[in-house]
Design an enzyme around this catalytic site. Sequence first.
Site, PDB file in Angstrom:
ATOM      1  N   PRO A   2       0.409  -1.354  -0.039  1.00 56.08           N
ATOM      2  CA  PRO A   2       0.128   0.179   0.134  1.00 56.08           C
ATOM      3  C   PRO A   2       0.640   1.674   0.330  1.00 56.08           C
ATOM      4  CG  PRO A   2      -0.318  -1.676   1.438  1.00 56.08           C
ATOM      5  CD  PRO A   2       0.643  -1.280   1.194  1.00 56.08           C
ATOM      6  N   GLU A   3       0.835   1.656  -0.615  1.00 51.05           N
ATOM      7  CA  GLU A   3       1.080   3.348  -1.131  1.00 51.05           C
ATOM      8  C   GLU A   3       0.086   4.373  -0.959  1.00 51.05           C
ATOM      9  OE1 GLU A   3       4.266   3.719  -4.299  1.00 51.05           O
ATOM     10  OE2 GLU A   3       4.379   1.485  -4.520  1.00 51.05           O
ATOM     11  N   ARG A 108       3.017 -11.555   6.515  1.00 50.48           N
ATOM     12  CA  ARG A 108       4.349 -10.656   6.039  1.00 50.48           C
ATOM     13  C   ARG A 108       4.984  -9.984   7.414  1.00 50.48           C
ATOM     14  NH1 ARG A 108       6.503  -9.255   0.229  1.00 50.48           N
ATOM     15  NH2 ARG A 108       5.206 -10.622  -0.633  1.00 50.48           N
ATOM     16  N   ARG A 150      20.148  18.485  -3.018  1.00 48.87           N
ATOM     17  CA  ARG A 150      20.335  18.737  -1.489  1.00 48.87           C
ATOM     18  C   ARG A 150      21.942  17.547  -1.251  1.00 48.87           C
ATOM     19  NH1 ARG A 150      17.123  21.805   0.635  1.00 48.87           N
ATOM     20  NH2 ARG A 150      15.821  20.445   1.149  1.00 48.87           N
TER      21      ARG A 150
END
Length: 269
Positions: A2-3, A108, A150
Amino acid sequence: MPELPEVETIRAALAPLLVGRTVLAADAHPSPKFAAAPAASGQRVTAVRRRGKYLLADLAGPDGRARELVIHLGMTGQLGADLDPTGPYARAWWRLDDGSTLVYRDVRRFGRIAVVDAGDHRSLPTLDALGPEPFGADFTPDGLWRALARSGARVKTQLLGQRVVAGVGNIYADEALWRAGIHPGARRVGRARAERLHTAVRGALALGLANGGTTLRDYRTVSGEPGRNQDQLACYGRAGHPCRRCGTTLRRAVVDARGTTWCPRCQRA
DNA sequence: GGCTGGCCCTGTACGC
DNA sequence: TGCGTACAGGGCCAGC
């Protein structure tokens, strides 16, 4: 996996089920990753928010102290009222005052549950240092360019690091870099390409949101439905297939331990 | 302080 | 058929 689009889809479905409800009882798997779940007992849910890939349920306790239930779904985490709390992969459950039970299932065990004082995310370093929300006003092309400049790390590694922008995982990182025409291993991204990447990140995530998330294996909505975005992916998981822009065969390699797909012509090193 | 790589974890796919 | 191995990857942490 899931993002942001998947977590936001879950959040939107979860909010009407949880807001205003009081947690009467809870239990959790003994792993330290989940053991904090019962600390939400006796608390009333006042809001369900999302920050990056984290779900945050605001809690109001009888002692007047404001807390947050923080849930990260990891790779295979699922939340649902229809899941079996005694099932083999149920890692936590919360019984609510309307008789329903919210169950957290995670095969998991890459997910994590925490209960913290409101806004105190010191025990969750990634959440604590999370970059801007991709659809927020503080995520700007110039800010993205400066953030990328950066660091000397690969651009894909930076996207996955959650600091330059929050909520992007492996799928949407590959999709965004393909849209922007940037090689995932690039270590320098100029201003023009950063602008394209800014648009691409928003575009890839917006498509995922519109389709209710991407289901490759485990992801399910709160009602148990798969997402629909897997049919819309242009890059991720399509290695060996022709690029939808130029027809070149997409390649796959491991970039910083993550499976990565890219077009060798559209995304030159 | 920043980058890199290893670890956690378990179902699935594949080779022998 | 059964066993062993590789693979998937988000977050965390040790080592450089």
